[in-house]
Scaffold this motif. Structure first.
Motif, PDB file in Angstrom:
ATOM      1  N   GLY A   1       0.922  -1.405  -0.079  1.00  0.00           N
ATOM      2  CA  GLY A   1       0.062   0.102   0.093  1.00  0.00           C
ATOM      3  C   GLY A   1       0.986   1.239   0.101  1.00  0.00           C
ATOM      4  O   GLY A   1       0.473   2.311   0.572  1.00  0.00           O
ATOM      5  N   ALA A   2       1.993   1.057  -0.535  1.00  0.00           N
ATOM      6  CA  ALA A   2       2.840   2.143  -0.447  1.00  0.00           C
ATOM      7  C   ALA A   2       2.772   3.089  -1.669  1.00  0.00           C
ATOM      8  O   ALA A   2       2.319   2.714  -2.805  1.00  0.00           O
ATOM      9  CB  ALA A   2       4.359   1.719  -0.644  1.00  0.00           C
ATOM     10  N   GLU A   3       3.027   4.483  -1.577  1.00  0.00           N
ATOM     11  CA  GLU A   3       2.845   5.535  -2.553  1.00  0.00           C
ATOM     12  C   GLU A   3       4.158   6.376  -2.671  1.00  0.00           C
ATOM     13  O   GLU A   3       4.550   6.795  -1.837  1.00  0.00           O
ATOM     14  CB  GLU A   3       1.673   6.390  -2.424  1.00  0.00           C
ATOM     15  N   LEU A   4       4.649   6.527  -3.983  1.00  0.00           N
ATOM     16  CA  LEU A   4       5.887   7.298  -4.082  1.00  0.00           C
ATOM     17  C   LEU A   4       5.227   8.768  -3.951  1.00  0.00           C
ATOM     18  O   LEU A   4       4.557   9.329  -4.847  1.00  0.00           O
ATOM     19  CB  LEU A   4       6.492   7.114  -5.661  1.00  0.00           C
ATOM     20  N   LEU A   5       5.884   9.570  -3.267  1.00  0.00           N
ATOM     21  CA  LEU A   5       5.293  10.821  -2.950  1.00  0.00           C
ATOM     22  C   LEU A   5       6.394  11.865  -3.746  1.00  0.00           C
ATOM     23  O   LEU A   5       5.940  12.752  -4.279  1.00  0.00           O
ATOM     24  CB  LEU A   5       5.453  11.451  -1.409  1.00  0.00           C
ATOM     25  N   PHE A   6       7.694  11.647  -3.569  1.00  0.00           N
ATOM     26  CA  PHE A   6       8.715  12.548  -4.215  1.00  0.00           C
ATOM     27  C   PHE A   6       9.817  11.993  -4.420  1.00  0.00           C
ATOM     28  O   PHE A   6      10.417  10.973  -3.615  1.00  0.00           O
ATOM     29  CB  PHE A   6       8.826  13.718  -3.233  1.00  0.00           C
ATOM     30  N   ARG A   7      10.493  12.274  -5.800  1.00  0.00           N
ATOM     31  CA  ARG A   7      11.863  11.865  -6.032  1.00  0.00           C
ATOM     32  C   ARG A   7      12.475  13.100  -6.582  1.00  0.00           C
ATOM     33  O   ARG A   7      11.936  13.633  -7.490  1.00  0.00           O
ATOM     34  CB  ARG A   7      11.757  10.795  -7.013  1.00  0.00           C
ATOM     35  N   GLY A   8      13.899  13.463  -6.024  1.00  0.00           N
ATOM     36  CA  GLY A   8      14.315  14.693  -6.657  1.00  0.00           C
ATOM     37  C   GLY A   8      15.795  14.647  -6.558  1.00  0.00           C
ATOM     38  O   GLY A   8      16.317  13.929  -5.877  1.00  0.00           O
ATOM     39  N   THR A   9      16.362  15.585  -7.042  1.00  0.00           N
ATOM     40  CA  THR A   9      17.974  15.966  -6.806  1.00  0.00           C
ATOM     41  C   THR A   9      18.128  17.162  -6.058  1.00  0.00           C
ATOM     42  O   THR A   9      17.220  18.360  -6.575  1.00  0.00           O
ATOM     43  CB  THR A   9      18.589  15.925  -8.213  1.00  0.00           C
ATOM     44  N   GLN A  10      19.034  17.210  -5.157  1.00  0.00           N
ATOM     45  CA  GLN A  10      19.143  18.377  -4.467  1.00  0.00           C
ATOM     46  C   GLN A  10      19.405  19.787  -5.341  1.00  0.00           C
ATOM     47  O   GLN A  10      20.522  19.749  -6.082  1.00  0.00           O
ATOM     48  CB  GLN A  10      20.365  18.397  -3.388  1.00  0.00           C
ATOM     49  N   SER A  11      18.660  20.820  -5.111  1.00  0.00           N
ATOM     50  CA  SER A  11      18.962  22.207  -5.877  1.00  0.00           C
ATOM     51  C   SER A  11      19.825  23.170  -5.025  1.00  0.00           C
ATOM     52  O   SER A  11      20.263  24.200  -5.613  1.00  0.00           O
ATOM     53  CB  SER A  11      17.803  22.558  -6.552  1.00  0.00           C
ATOM     54  N   ALA A  12      19.705  23.251  -3.762  1.00  0.00           N
ATOM     55  CA  ALA A  12      20.305  24.286  -2.910  1.00  0.00           C
ATOM     56  C   ALA A  12      20.206  23.736  -1.541  1.00  0.00           C
ATOM     57  O   ALA A  12      19.491  22.825  -1.077  1.00  0.00           O
ATOM     58  CB  ALA A  12      19.269  25.307  -3.052  1.00  0.00           C
ATOM     59  N   SER A  13      21.202  24.261  -0.758  1.00  0.00           N
ATOM     60  CA  SER A  13      21.419  23.944   0.804  1.00  0.00           C
ATOM     61  C   SER A  13      21.118  25.156   1.431  1.00  0.00           C
ATOM     62  O   SER A  13      22.161  26.127   1.157  1.00  0.00           O
ATOM     63  CB  SER A  13      22.586  23.149   0.907  1.00  0.00           C
ATOM     64  N   TYR A  14      20.318  25.164   2.474  1.00  0.00           N
ATOM     65  CA  TYR A  14      20.026  26.506   3.307  1.00  0.00           C
ATOM     66  C   TYR A  14      20.532  26.393   4.735  1.00  0.00           C
ATOM     67  O   TYR A  14      20.721  27.631   5.163  1.00  0.00           O
ATOM     68  CB  TYR A  14      18.512  27.056   3.188  1.00  0.00           C
ATOM     69  N   ALA A  15      20.818  25.188   5.137  1.00  0.00           N
ATOM     70  CA  ALA A  15      21.443  24.875   6.500  1.00  0.00           C
ATOM     71  C   ALA A  15      22.057  23.654   6.338  1.00  0.00           C
ATOM     72  O   ALA A  15      21.446  22.712   6.174  1.00  0.00           O
ATOM     73  CB  ALA A  15      20.540  24.998   7.450  1.00  0.00           C
TER      74      ALA A  15
END
Length: 95
Positions: free
Chosen positions: A33-47
């Motif tokens: 019953g799993a759902e992929l919510l998000f997949r991405g590549t880091q675009s910036a780091s703020y902390a």
């Protein structure tokens, strides 16, 4: 958002193996019953700094579903491919 989420932080080592692994994971998630919510590549780091550049977020109904999926024969069969493909940190969170 009720349930539990699995967060994967990823550094790809072999793009072809990673594509193979990614293509096979969805079939292992469906029975839980799993759902992929998000997949991405880091675009910036703020902390702070994170050595992993990619992330995946998968929602499960509960922690037991994450445990069942991770221990399932279907997912365990993919671990050798994952090891060749990427360095991965998987962390579960409940709410």
């Amino acid at each position: 958002m009720a349930g539990a989420c699995l967060i994967g932080r990823i550094t790809v080592k072999n793009a072809d193996k990673w594509a193979e692994y990614r293509s096979k994971v969805p079939a292992t998630l469906a029975p839980w019953g799993a759902e992929l919510l998000f997949r991405g590549t880091q675009s910036a780091s703020y902390a702070g700094d994170d050595r992993h550049q990619d992330i995946v977020v998968i929602r499960f109904p509960d922690q037991a579903s994450i445990d069942g999926w991770h221990g399932s024969a279907a997912y365990q069969a993919l671990l050798p491919i994952r090891a060749q493909a990427a360095d991965v940190v998987l962390i579960a969170y409940q709410n």
